[in-house]
Motif scaffolding. Structure first.
Motif, PDB file in Angstrom:
ATOM      1  N   GLY A  55       0.372  -1.514  -0.164  1.00  0.00           N
ATOM      2  CA  GLY A  55       0.646  -0.285  -0.229  1.00  0.00           C
ATOM      3  C   GLY A  55       0.779   1.012  -0.070  1.00  0.00           C
ATOM      4  N   CYS A  56       2.452   1.268  -0.453  1.00  0.00           N
ATOM      5  CA  CYS A  56       2.957   2.136   0.186  1.00  0.00           C
ATOM      6  C   CYS A  56       2.857   2.890  -1.654  1.00  0.00           C
ATOM      7  CB  CYS A  56       4.529   2.216  -0.314  1.00  0.00           C
ATOM      8  SG  CYS A  56       5.926   3.640  -0.115  1.00  0.00           S
ATOM      9  N   VAL A  57       2.211   4.472  -1.250  1.00  0.00           N
ATOM     10  CA  VAL A  57       2.416   6.004  -1.862  1.00  0.00           C
ATOM     11  C   VAL A  57       3.233   6.635  -2.065  1.00  0.00           C
ATOM     12  CG1 VAL A  57       0.728   7.268  -2.805  1.00  0.00           C
ATOM     13  CG2 VAL A  57      -0.243   5.540  -2.220  1.00  0.00           C
ATOM     14  N   LEU A  58       3.862   7.138  -2.862  1.00  0.00           N
ATOM     15  CA  LEU A  58       4.736   8.087  -2.977  1.00  0.00           C
ATOM     16  C   LEU A  58       4.351   9.544  -3.485  1.00  0.00           C
ATOM     17  CD1 LEU A  58       6.535   5.036  -3.187  1.00  0.00           C
ATOM     18  CD2 LEU A  58       7.932   6.356  -4.433  1.00  0.00           C
ATOM     19  N   LEU A  59       4.796  10.539  -2.942  1.00  0.00           N
ATOM     20  CA  LEU A  59       4.332  11.539  -4.135  1.00  0.00           C
ATOM     21  C   LEU A  59       5.649  12.668  -3.870  1.00  0.00           C
ATOM     22  CD1 LEU A  59       1.941  13.482  -4.890  1.00  0.00           C
ATOM     23  CD2 LEU A  59       2.170  14.687  -2.108  1.00  0.00           C
ATOM     24  N   VAL A  60       5.714  13.276  -4.707  1.00  0.00           N
ATOM     25  CA  VAL A  60       6.932  13.986  -5.376  1.00  0.00           C
ATOM     26  C   VAL A  60       6.400  15.543  -5.394  1.00  0.00           C
ATOM     27  CG1 VAL A  60       9.033  14.302  -6.780  1.00  0.00           C
ATOM     28  CG2 VAL A  60       7.886  12.614  -5.787  1.00  0.00           C
ATOM     29  N   ALA A  61       6.993  16.728  -5.331  1.00  0.00           N
ATOM     30  CA  ALA A  61       7.072  17.667  -5.633  1.00  0.00           C
ATOM     31  C   ALA A  61       8.821  18.333  -6.853  1.00  0.00           C
ATOM     32  CB  ALA A  61       6.515  18.936  -4.322  1.00  0.00           C
ATOM     33  N   ALA A  62       8.390  19.014  -7.365  1.00  0.00           N
ATOM     34  CA  ALA A  62       9.412  19.064  -8.330  1.00  0.00           C
ATOM     35  C   ALA A  62       9.648  20.485  -8.778  1.00  0.00           C
ATOM     36  CB  ALA A  62       9.320  18.335  -9.506  1.00  0.00           C
ATOM     37  N   SER A  63      10.736  20.975  -8.809  1.00  0.00           N
ATOM     38  CA  SER A  63      10.752  22.495  -9.420  1.00  0.00           C
ATOM     39  C   SER A  63      10.719  22.631 -10.941  1.00  0.00           C
ATOM     40  CB  SER A  63      12.132  23.180  -9.300  1.00  0.00           C
ATOM     41  OG  SER A  63      13.136  22.174 -10.452  1.00  0.00           O
ATOM     42  N   ASP A  64      10.327  21.402 -11.650  1.00  0.00           N
ATOM     43  CA  ASP A  64       9.990  21.995 -12.769  1.00  0.00           C
ATOM     44  C   ASP A  64       9.525  20.706 -13.753  1.00  0.00           C
ATOM     45  OD1 ASP A  64      10.478  23.158 -15.602  1.00  0.00           O
ATOM     46  OD2 ASP A  64      12.898  23.736 -15.900  1.00  0.00           O
ATOM     47  N   PHE A  65       8.794  21.003 -15.077  1.00  0.00           N
ATOM     48  CA  PHE A  65       8.449  19.928 -15.823  1.00  0.00           C
ATOM     49  C   PHE A  65       9.213  19.112 -16.144  1.00  0.00           C
ATOM     50  CE2 PHE A  65       6.121  24.151 -16.846  1.00  0.00           C
ATOM     51  CZ  PHE A  65       5.096  24.283 -16.134  1.00  0.00           C
ATOM     52  N   TYR A  66       9.171  18.141 -16.666  1.00  0.00           N
ATOM     53  CA  TYR A  66       9.458  16.565 -17.014  1.00  0.00           C
ATOM     54  C   TYR A  66      10.629  16.993 -18.184  1.00  0.00           C
ATOM     55  CZ  TYR A  66      10.695  11.903 -19.243  1.00  0.00           C
ATOM     56  OH  TYR A  66      11.370  11.269 -20.122  1.00  0.00           O
ATOM     57  N   ASP A  67      11.746  16.460 -17.676  1.00  0.00           N
ATOM     58  CA  ASP A  67      12.530  17.419 -19.292  1.00  0.00           C
ATOM     59  C   ASP A  67      13.465  15.581 -19.219  1.00  0.00           C
ATOM     60  OD1 ASP A  67      15.025  17.707 -20.887  1.00  0.00           O
ATOM     61  OD2 ASP A  67      15.139  18.945 -19.335  1.00  0.00           O
ATOM     62  N   GLU A  68      13.099  14.807 -20.364  1.00  0.00           N
ATOM     63  CA  GLU A  68      14.767  13.810 -20.159  1.00  0.00           C
ATOM     64  C   GLU A  68      15.543  13.861 -20.145  1.00  0.00           C
ATOM     65  OE1 GLU A  68      13.496  10.510 -19.646  1.00  0.00           O
ATOM     66  OE2 GLU A  68      16.026   9.515 -19.707  1.00  0.00           O
ATOM     67  N   SER A  69      16.296  15.044 -20.800  1.00  0.00           N
ATOM     68  CA  SER A  69      17.456  15.941 -20.509  1.00  0.00           C
ATOM     69  C   SER A  69      18.707  16.195 -19.285  1.00  0.00           C
ATOM     70  CB  SER A  69      17.726  16.650 -21.414  1.00  0.00           C
ATOM     71  OG  SER A  69      17.288  18.320 -21.395  1.00  0.00           O
ATOM     72  N   ASP A  70      17.476  16.334 -18.558  1.00  0.00           N
ATOM     73  CA  ASP A  70      17.876  16.907 -17.346  1.00  0.00           C
ATOM     74  C   ASP A  70      18.326  15.562 -16.265  1.00  0.00           C
ATOM     75  OD1 ASP A  70      18.301  18.752 -15.270  1.00  0.00           O
ATOM     76  OD2 ASP A  70      16.931  17.497 -14.250  1.00  0.00           O
ATOM     77  N   TYR A  71      17.994  14.570 -16.871  1.00  0.00           N
ATOM     78  CA  TYR A  71      18.291  12.913 -16.123  1.00  0.00           C
ATOM     79  C   TYR A  71      19.804  12.288 -16.460  1.00  0.00           C
ATOM     80  CZ  TYR A  71      13.295  11.713 -15.004  1.00  0.00           C
ATOM     81  OH  TYR A  71      11.989  11.268 -14.358  1.00  0.00           O
ATOM     82  N   ILE A  72      20.206  12.074 -15.433  1.00  0.00           N
ATOM     83  CA  ILE A  72      21.570  10.991 -15.682  1.00  0.00           C
ATOM     84  C   ILE A  72      21.249   9.358 -15.148  1.00  0.00           C
ATOM     85  CG2 ILE A  72      23.626  10.957 -15.058  1.00  0.00           C
ATOM     86  CD1 ILE A  72      23.797  14.082 -13.601  1.00  0.00           C
ATOM     87  N   ARG A  73      21.081   8.915 -16.051  1.00  0.00           N
ATOM     88  CA  ARG A  73      20.847   7.639 -15.767  1.00  0.00           C
ATOM     89  C   ARG A  73      21.702   6.862 -16.076  1.00  0.00           C
ATOM     90  NH1 ARG A  73      15.305   7.572 -15.634  1.00  0.00           N
ATOM     91  NH2 ARG A  73      13.949   8.818 -16.456  1.00  0.00           N
ATOM     92  N   SER A  74      22.956   6.923 -16.133  1.00  0.00           N
ATOM     93  CA  SER A  74      23.823   6.100 -16.365  1.00  0.00           C
ATOM     94  C   SER A  74      25.192   6.411 -14.743  1.00  0.00           C
ATOM     95  CB  SER A  74      25.039   6.560 -17.064  1.00  0.00           C
ATOM     96  OG  SER A  74      26.255   6.109 -16.986  1.00  0.00           O
ATOM     97  N   TYR A  75      25.631   5.806 -13.668  1.00  0.00           N
ATOM     98  CA  TYR A  75      26.102   6.168 -12.673  1.00  0.00           C
ATOM     99  C   TYR A  75      27.489   6.181 -12.709  1.00  0.00           C
ATOM    100  CZ  TYR A  75      27.554   5.794  -7.876  1.00  0.00           C
ATOM    101  OH  TYR A  75      27.701   5.623  -6.895  1.00  0.00           O
ATOM    102  N   ASP A  76      28.349   5.541 -14.080  1.00  0.00           N
ATOM    103  CA  ASP A  76      29.414   6.444 -14.187  1.00  0.00           C
ATOM    104  C   ASP A  76      29.902   7.271 -14.847  1.00  0.00           C
ATOM    105  OD1 ASP A  76      30.206   3.308 -13.831  1.00  0.00           O
ATOM    106  OD2 ASP A  76      30.757   3.418 -15.944  1.00  0.00           O
TER     107      ASP A  76
END
Ligand code: TYD
Length: 142
Positions: free
Chosen positions: A110-131
């Motif tokens: 029953g876990c529910v996460l809620l997130v407040a974010a400073s901007d709209f979704y933008d895939e170019s802002d993601y770093i998806r590689s740990y290296d």
């Protein structure tokens, strides 16, 4: 628990207990939440045993993450220090600032996460590689 990683911190929301009528928590943009909120999203229907979310960092985005029902473990990594935090109080959120690798796992039923974010979704802002994340952290330290 103190947060030792960089770009993080606790946020505490006002919590009003209305006895049998439930609990009310309030987040105000640029007050308890340390930025202007542009986007809110929630995550539910998690599989307690196998779900893992996150596993990325953001270049610029600021977020605050809450667990508004149940509990989960938030693993934080600023490239130098790592810390696991259990989120289980609906009014206590954790700041996910820029350049903070984060992973959410060990969700209760029953876990529910809620997130407040400073901007709209933008895939170019993601770093998806740990290296890549570690390389960018080390560059930033120079
Ligand atoms: P992601 O941010 O990777 O999820 P989490 O950090 O919770 O594991 O997003 C999962 C997918 O949903 C990805 O394909 C991008 C998409 N998405 C949007 O389109 N808009 C959004 O606001 C968010 C948060 C995700």
């Amino acid at each position: 628990m103190d947060l030792l990683v960089q770009h993080s911190g606790w946020v505490t929301l006002q919590r009003i207990v209305d006895d049998r009528d439930g609990v009310l928590c309030i987040m105000n943009s640029a007050k308890e939440i340390p930025f202007e909120i542009r986007r809110v999203y929630f995550i539910n229907n998690l599989d307690s045993c196998s779900s893992i979310r996150g596993r990325h960092a953001h270049r610029k985005l600021q977020q605050v993450i809450f667990c508004i029902n149940g509990s989960f473990t938030l693993s934080l990594d600023d490239g130098v220090n790592r810390q696991d935090v259990e989120l289980k109080r609906e009014n206590e959120g954790v700041i996910l600032g820029p350049m903070l690798w984060h992973t959410m796992h060990d969700f209760s039923g029953g876990c529910v996460l809620l997130v407040a974010a400073s901007d709209f979704y933008d895939e170019s802002d993601y770093i998806r590689s740990y290296d890549e994340f570690l390389t960018l952290v080390r560059k930033g330290e120079k």
